[in-house]
Scaffold this motif. Sequence first.
Motif, PDB file in Angstrom:
ATOM      1  N   LEU A 310       0.840  -1.197   0.000  1.00 58.20           N
ATOM      2  CA  LEU A 310       0.000   0.000   0.000  1.00 58.20           C
ATOM      3  C   LEU A 310       0.883   1.260   0.000  1.00 58.20           C
ATOM      4  CD1 LEU A 310      -2.779   1.330   0.104  1.00 58.20           C
ATOM      5  CD2 LEU A 310      -2.799   0.973   2.596  1.00 58.20           C
ATOM      6  N   PHE A 311       1.921   1.251   0.857  1.00 60.06           N
ATOM      7  CA  PHE A 311       2.857   2.385   0.861  1.00 60.06           C
ATOM      8  C   PHE A 311       3.450   2.587  -0.533  1.00 60.06           C
ATOM      9  CE2 PHE A 311       3.309   2.252   5.596  1.00 60.06           C
ATOM     10  CZ  PHE A 311       3.247   3.606   5.837  1.00 60.06           C
ATOM     11  N   ARG A 312       3.901   1.494  -1.139  1.00 62.94           N
ATOM     12  CA  ARG A 312       4.575   1.613  -2.444  1.00 62.94           C
ATOM     13  C   ARG A 312       3.617   2.137  -3.518  1.00 62.94           C
ATOM     14  NH1 ARG A 312       9.682  -0.137  -2.758  1.00 62.94           N
ATOM     15  NH2 ARG A 312      10.472  -1.385  -1.014  1.00 62.94           N
ATOM     16  N   LYS A 313       2.344   1.734  -3.410  1.00 64.70           N
ATOM     17  CA  LYS A 313       1.349   2.203  -4.376  1.00 64.70           C
ATOM     18  C   LYS A 313       1.121   3.712  -4.223  1.00 64.70           C
ATOM     19  CE  LYS A 313      -3.411   1.450  -5.064  1.00 64.70           C
ATOM     20  NZ  LYS A 313      -4.529   0.907  -4.352  1.00 64.70           N
ATOM     21  N   LEU A 314       1.121   4.170  -2.971  1.00 68.92           N
ATOM     22  CA  LEU A 314       0.785   5.573  -2.707  1.00 68.92           C
ATOM     23  C   LEU A 314       1.986   6.513  -2.869  1.00 68.92           C
ATOM     24  CD1 LEU A 314      -1.371   4.933   0.499  1.00 68.92           C
ATOM     25  CD2 LEU A 314      -2.237   5.636  -1.740  1.00 68.92           C
ATOM     26  N   LEU A 315       3.178   6.000  -2.615  1.00 72.90           N
ATOM     27  CA  LEU A 315       4.360   6.870  -2.605  1.00 72.90           C
ATOM     28  C   LEU A 315       4.987   6.954  -3.998  1.00 72.90           C
ATOM     29  CD1 LEU A 315       5.886   5.919   0.861  1.00 72.90           C
ATOM     30  CD2 LEU A 315       4.684   8.023   0.245  1.00 72.90           C
ATOM     31  N   VAL A 316       4.231   7.517  -4.902  1.00 78.47           N
ATOM     32  CA  VAL A 316       4.712   7.697  -6.275  1.00 78.47           C
ATOM     33  C   VAL A 316       4.650   9.196  -6.581  1.00 78.47           C
ATOM     34  CG1 VAL A 316       4.265   7.180  -8.702  1.00 78.47           C
ATOM     35  CG2 VAL A 316       3.877   5.415  -6.961  1.00 78.47           C
ATOM     36  N   HIS A 317       5.784   9.774  -6.960  1.00 78.33           N
ATOM     37  CA  HIS A 317       5.843  11.225  -7.178  1.00 78.33           C
ATOM     38  C   HIS A 317       7.159  11.528  -7.899  1.00 78.33           C
ATOM     39  CE1 HIS A 317       6.194  15.528  -6.225  1.00 78.33           C
ATOM     40  NE2 HIS A 317       4.885  15.487  -6.058  1.00 78.33           N
ATOM     41  N   PRO A 318       7.168  12.587  -8.728  1.00 76.41           N
ATOM     42  CA  PRO A 318       8.438  12.912  -9.421  1.00 76.41           C
ATOM     43  C   PRO A 318       9.592  13.174  -8.456  1.00 76.41           C
ATOM     44  CG  PRO A 318       6.614  14.236 -10.291  1.00 76.41           C
ATOM     45  CD  PRO A 318       6.054  13.439  -9.168  1.00 76.41           C
ATOM     46  N   LEU A 319       9.316  13.596  -7.211  1.00 75.15           N
ATOM     47  CA  LEU A 319      10.413  13.847  -6.266  1.00 75.15           C
ATOM     48  C   LEU A 319      10.758  12.610  -5.421  1.00 75.15           C
ATOM     49  CD1 LEU A 319       9.620  17.476  -5.010  1.00 75.15           C
ATOM     50  CD2 LEU A 319      11.312  16.752  -6.703  1.00 75.15           C
ATOM     51  N   ALA A 331      12.273   3.473   3.282  1.00 74.29           N
ATOM     52  CA  ALA A 331      12.899   4.790   3.187  1.00 74.29           C
ATOM     53  C   ALA A 331      12.584   5.386   1.822  1.00 74.29           C
ATOM     54  CB  ALA A 331      14.407   4.693   3.375  1.00 74.29           C
ATOM     55  N   ILE A 332      12.018   6.600   1.855  1.00 74.73           N
ATOM     56  CA  ILE A 332      11.817   7.353   0.611  1.00 74.73           C
ATOM     57  C   ILE A 332      13.134   8.051   0.300  1.00 74.73           C
ATOM     58  CG2 ILE A 332      10.656   9.349  -0.431  1.00 74.73           C
ATOM     59  CD1 ILE A 332       8.372   8.959   1.548  1.00 74.73           C
ATOM     60  N   GLU A 376      -4.874   4.903   8.080  1.00 74.87           N
ATOM     61  CA  GLU A 376      -3.812   5.783   8.587  1.00 74.87           C
ATOM     62  C   GLU A 376      -2.666   5.887   7.576  1.00 74.87           C
ATOM     63  OE1 GLU A 376      -4.591   5.044  13.386  1.00 74.87           O
ATOM     64  OE2 GLU A 376      -3.269   3.695  12.283  1.00 74.87           O
ATOM     65  N   ILE A 377      -2.372   4.776   6.909  1.00 79.79           N
ATOM     66  CA  ILE A 377      -1.319   4.819   5.873  1.00 79.79           C
ATOM     67  C   ILE A 377      -1.738   5.781   4.760  1.00 79.79           C
ATOM     68  CG2 ILE A 377      -0.141   3.470   4.072  1.00 79.79           C
ATOM     69  CD1 ILE A 377      -0.282   1.047   5.997  1.00 79.79           C
ATOM     70  N   ILE A 378      -3.001   5.673   4.336  1.00 78.82           N
ATOM     71  CA  ILE A 378      -3.502   6.546   3.253  1.00 78.82           C
ATOM     72  C   ILE A 378      -3.439   8.012   3.706  1.00 78.82           C
ATOM     73  CG2 ILE A 378      -5.573   7.177   1.914  1.00 78.82           C
ATOM     74  CD1 ILE A 378      -6.273   4.095   2.020  1.00 78.82           C
ATOM     75  N   LYS A 379      -3.866   8.242   4.957  1.00 77.44           N
ATOM     76  CA  LYS A 379      -3.875   9.622   5.472  1.00 77.44           C
ATOM     77  C   LYS A 379      -2.455  10.215   5.491  1.00 77.44           C
ATOM     78  CE  LYS A 379      -5.086  12.118   9.684  1.00 77.44           C
ATOM     79  NZ  LYS A 379      -5.565  12.008  11.054  1.00 77.44           N
ATOM     80  N   ILE A 383      -0.586  13.285   3.094  1.00 78.69           N
ATOM     81  CA  ILE A 383       0.138  14.469   3.605  1.00 78.69           C
ATOM     82  C   ILE A 383       1.503  14.574   2.907  1.00 78.69           C
ATOM     83  CG2 ILE A 383       1.202  15.533   5.665  1.00 78.69           C
ATOM     84  CD1 ILE A 383      -1.018  14.207   7.353  1.00 78.69           C
ATOM     85  N   ILE A 384       2.216  13.449   2.796  1.00 81.30           N
ATOM     86  CA  ILE A 384       3.554  13.478   2.151  1.00 81.30           C
ATOM     87  C   ILE A 384       3.431  13.962   0.707  1.00 81.30           C
ATOM     88  CG2 ILE A 384       5.503  12.055   1.361  1.00 81.30           C
ATOM     89  CD1 ILE A 384       4.982  10.215   3.781  1.00 81.30           C
ATOM     90  N   ILE A 385       2.483  13.397  -0.034  1.00 81.86           N
ATOM     91  CA  ILE A 385       2.352  13.768  -1.457  1.00 81.86           C
ATOM     92  C   ILE A 385       1.949  15.242  -1.592  1.00 81.86           C
ATOM     93  CG2 ILE A 385       1.069  13.306  -3.615  1.00 81.86           C
ATOM     94  CD1 ILE A 385       3.109  11.092  -2.945  1.00 81.86           C
ATOM     95  N   ASP A 386       1.053  15.716  -0.717  1.00 82.07           N
ATOM     96  CA  ASP A 386       0.661  17.142  -0.767  1.00 82.07           C
ATOM     97  C   ASP A 386       1.877  18.050  -0.560  1.00 82.07           C
ATOM     98  OD1 ASP A 386      -1.942  16.491  -1.219  1.00 82.07           O
ATOM     99  OD2 ASP A 386      -2.658  16.929   0.814  1.00 82.07           O
TER     100      ASP A 386
END
Length: 393
Positions: A310-319, A331-332, A376-379, A383-386
Motif C-alpha cells: 500500500l505504501f509503495r502504491k501511494l508513494l509515487v511522485h516525481p520527487l 525509506a523514501i 492511517e497509511i492513506i492519510k 500528507i507526504i504527497i501534498d
Amino acid sequence: MKSDFLKYQAQTTPHPLAMEVSHANGSYIYDTNNKAYLDFVAGVSATPLGHNHPKVINAIKQQLDKYLHVMVYGEYIQKPAVELAKLLAKNLPSALESTYLVNSGTEAIEGALKLAKRATGRSEIISANNAYHGNTMGSMSVMGYEERKQAFRPLLPDVRFINFNNEDDLELITTKTAGVILETIQGGAGFIEPQNGYLEKVRKRCDAVGALLILDEIQPGVGRTGKLFGFENYNCIPDILVMGKGLGGGMPIGAFTASSKLMNLLQDKPKLGHITTFGGHPVIAASALATLKEITESNLMAQALEKEQLFRKLLVHPLIEDVRGKGLMLAIITPSADITNSVILQCQDNGLILFWLLFEPKAIRITPPLTISNDEIIKGCTIIIDILNKIYK
Ligand SMILES: Cc1ncc(COP(=O)(O)O)c(C=O)c1O
C-alpha cells in the motif's frame, strides 16, 4: 518547558524537533496543545505495537505490583525474563536457544563482540562500511562511518571494513577473523537490503574460516520485515543474533542470542564473562514478552508485507526517486537533502511524524507501528504527497 529542555537536557543536535509530548495512543502522539500527530516512525522502530497497547500496558502494570529490580542479572529466577528467553528460542532456529538480556542495543552488540572473541580466541572483527551498531566504544569501533567516530579515537584495534553486498570483499574474512558483524538490512546507510544471496555467501565464508557471523537485527527484527527476524528472508542463520529496539515494546532492552554451547563460554575463563545489573529487568521483560506474544500470535507480520505494498502504491511522485527497504522498514529517497529536510519538517507541521536516517541525507524514514491501519497509511501518504506537490511547483 522548551527553554528548560534546551538548557538542562544535554543536546547533541542544534535542531531537535522539540515537540512537547502530552500523551500517546495507538498510531498517534499528542502534544501539549492536544494536536495529534500520526506516527510513521514508532520511536525509531521501537514501538511495534504502537503507543500504549493495552496488552503491553497490562503486562507492565501486573509486574509493577509484584516486584521491580531484585538482583543483578542471572542470579535469581525471574519469570518474565525466563519466559521471554524461552519464547524467543521457540520462535528461532534450534541453534539459537540461549539469550542474554541487556538494557540497550549497543550493549547487546558489545556482548556479541565479546562472545565472538572469547569463542574463537581471535581478535579481528570485520564490519561493513556505513554500518551502524550503536554508540558505546565497541559498537562505535564497528561503525562504518569515520566522520562520526574520528573524535573518539583510539577505538578498538583489529577492526576492518568491507563493502556491504560486495562479494569480492569477502576474501578479507580470514582465519584471523573472530566475527563478522552485519546489519541484516543496513539501516543508517539507507535501508539497503542484501542482494544476490549476499548473506548466504557471507555465512559460507565464515564457516570456511571459522569466524562467527553476528547479525544485528536491532532495526529489522521483531516482525517489521514480514518475518520475526530479517534473516529469515535471506536463508542465512547467524551464530549470534542481536536484538533491541522493538523487542521491548517501548521499553529499553537489548539481547543477544546464540547456541548454549557458545553462550556457556561466558561462564568460564573468565567466570562472569558478561555482567549487567539491570539486564532482564522484570518490568521490561514483561513488556517484551507481551509484545513478542502479540506479534507471534497475530497476523501483524503478514500484514506488514501487505502494508508495504500500500505504501509503495501511494508513494509515487516525481520527487520520489526510490522507496527502499522491506515490509514496514521503508525509506523514501528524494533528489536532495534539502528536499528531505523540508518534507520531514513540513509534515511535522501538518501532523505527520517522519524522521531521518543517520548516514543517508536524502532518505526519509518510514517505520510506523506494525499496528498502523490502512486508513492511517492513506492519510499519512496523502500528507507526504501534498507537501511534495508544494515543493515540486
Ligand atoms: C542497527 C542498529 N544497531 C544498534 C543500535 C543501537 O541501539 P541502542 O540505541 O538501543 O543502543 C541501533 C539503534 O539505532 C541500530 O539501529
